[in-house]
Scaffold this motif. Structure first.
Motif, mmCIF file in Angstrom:
data_model
loop_
_atom_site.group_PDB
_atom_site.id
_atom_site.type_symbol
_atom_site.label_atom_id
_atom_site.label_comp_id
_atom_site.label_asym_id
_atom_site.label_seq_id
_atom_site.Cartn_x
_atom_site.Cartn_y
_atom_site.Cartn_z
ATOM 1 N N LEU A 36 -59.204 -27.454 -4.389
ATOM 2 C CA LEU A 36 -59.483 -27.600 -2.805
ATOM 3 C C LEU A 36 -58.925 -26.743 -1.815
ATOM 4 N N LYS A 37 -58.608 -25.506 -2.364
ATOM 5 C CA LYS A 37 -57.818 -24.308 -1.400
ATOM 6 C C LYS A 37 -58.902 -24.500 -0.323
ATOM 7 N N ASN A 38 -58.167 -24.506 0.913
ATOM 8 C CA ASN A 38 -58.819 -24.261 2.183
ATOM 9 C C ASN A 38 -59.660 -25.390 2.748
ATOM 10 N N LYS A 39 -59.804 -26.601 1.998
ATOM 11 C CA LYS A 39 -60.436 -27.504 2.278
ATOM 12 C C LYS A 39 -59.862 -28.621 3.072
ATOM 13 N N THR A 40 -60.441 -29.184 4.236
ATOM 14 C CA THR A 40 -59.734 -30.187 4.928
ATOM 15 C C THR A 40 -60.578 -31.580 5.018
ATOM 16 N N MET A 41 -59.681 -32.579 4.539
ATOM 17 C CA MET A 41 -60.330 -33.918 4.983
ATOM 18 C C MET A 41 -59.661 -34.455 6.191
ATOM 19 N N ILE A 42 -60.503 -35.131 7.021
ATOM 20 C CA ILE A 42 -60.376 -35.833 8.222
ATOM 21 C C ILE A 42 -60.168 -37.271 7.766
ATOM 22 N N MET A 43 -59.091 -37.959 7.857
ATOM 23 C CA MET A 43 -58.914 -39.599 7.679
ATOM 24 C C MET A 43 -58.769 -40.209 8.978
ATOM 25 N N LEU A 44 -59.927 -40.762 9.492
ATOM 26 C CA LEU A 44 -60.152 -41.550 10.373
ATOM 27 C C LEU A 44 -59.535 -42.907 10.278
#
Ligand code: CP
Length: 311
Positions: A36-44
């Motif tokens: 998942l290089k360069n992948k972003t998860m937003i955790m709300l």
């Protein structure tokens, strides 16, 4: 676009695929360090968490990606329309993990189909807990197909909803011994899908529920709303007292396990309320797999993230 919301739209094969992937990820962590290089998860988060926050954040790090923790209280959500704000949030993300007060808000996010959305425990569902639980049971039973019967000894709630649905789809008998339904968690459609499989059984007889069960699950009987600053909120005092009386016969303790289900592994999604739904001697019992269960949130969620992102 795939989302992870309630598992109603997941087949037995979809669930098996995620669990088998989780087993592989747990065994071969090094193979997945860049996926998942360069992948972003937003955790709300609209509510507190220990396991969900830490396991998702650690999971994204281990997969080579990045997770951004967002406490909704520190944002501008309160000032505007939820749909507009969540659409803006998802512009920064490859995937959104959302712990919401109301599932309806998770659904609004998913309906935009901008990025995969994960329900990280709403009032109705807890699919991430279910996947971690299935991984734990598969490990301890020697495979998903070896799990024949589980028992649930707590209020009928969000955690039970997704657990019973997934188990029923997999052909696992689910015995529910519960004197109360948490009304805000009810999903009639989910209940029908689960019950139509013939694998969901309701009983008030504790001995019948746990007899020959491979795993016995529980969860809190007492909502966090019952407490204010560590004390019982006077507003909920009557309901609190009533629940303790109602549920005490269904407590998991060492005596009950030793007498009725010495074969069964003990499970609790945590946090445990010692002396209520579970005792100290049950948490520390040789049959307890509660801490494996907590760890497995990490591995199961990593598999779910890869599944949703098509990796
Ligand atoms: N089981 C669970 O979801 O734990 P947290 O509330 O700590 O995330």
């Amino acid at each position: 676009m795939k989302h992870l919301l309630h598992l109603k739209d997941y087949s037995a094969d979809d669930i098996k695929q995620i669990i088998h992937k989780a087993i592989d990820i747990k065994k071969n962590q090094a193979h997945y360090g860049e996926v998942l290089k360069n992948k972003t998860m937003i955790m709300l988060f609209q509510k507190g968490s220990t396991r969900t926050r830490l396991s998702f954040e650690a999971g994204m790090t281990q997969l080579g990606g990045h997770a951004i923790f967002v406490d909704q209280k520190t944002t501008q959500f309160a000032l505007t329309d939820f749909k507009d704000e969540i659409k803006a949030v998802m512009r920064y993300a490859d995937i959104l993990m959302f712990r919401a007060v109301k599932f309806a808000d998770v659904q609004i996010a998913a309906d935009q189909n901008m990025v995969p959305v994960i329900d990280a425990c709403s009032e109705k569902y807890h699919p991430c807990q279910t996947l971690g639980d299935l991984l734990t049971m598969a490990e301890h039973a020697g495979g998903l197909e070896k799990i024949k019967k589980i028992a649930w000894l707590s209020i009928e709630n969000n955690v039970l909803n997704t657990l019973k649905l997934a188990c029923a789809k997999l052909g696992i008998d689910v015995y529910v011994a519960s004197p109360k339904v948490h009304e805000i968690s009810v999903d009639e459609e989910l209940n029908k899908i689960a019950e139509d499989t013939g694998h969901v059984h309701k009983t008030s007889d504790l001995a019948e529920a746990v007899k020959d069960a491979d795993f016995i699950h529980t969860d809190t009987w007492l909502d966090m709303e019952f407490y204010k600053d560590g004390q019982v909120n006077p507003e909920f005092k009557n309901e609190y007292d009533e629940r303790i009386k109602l549920f005490k016969p269904y407590q998991i303790n060492a005596d009950m396990i030793n007498k009725f289900a010495p074969q069964a592994k003990i499970m609790h999604c945590m946090p445990c309320h010692i002396g209520y739904e579970i005792t100290r001697d049950a948490v520390d019992h040789p049959n307890s797999v509660i801490f494996d269960q907590a760890e497995n949130r990490l591995h199961a969620q990593k598999a779910a993230i890869l599944y949703l992102l098509g990796k």
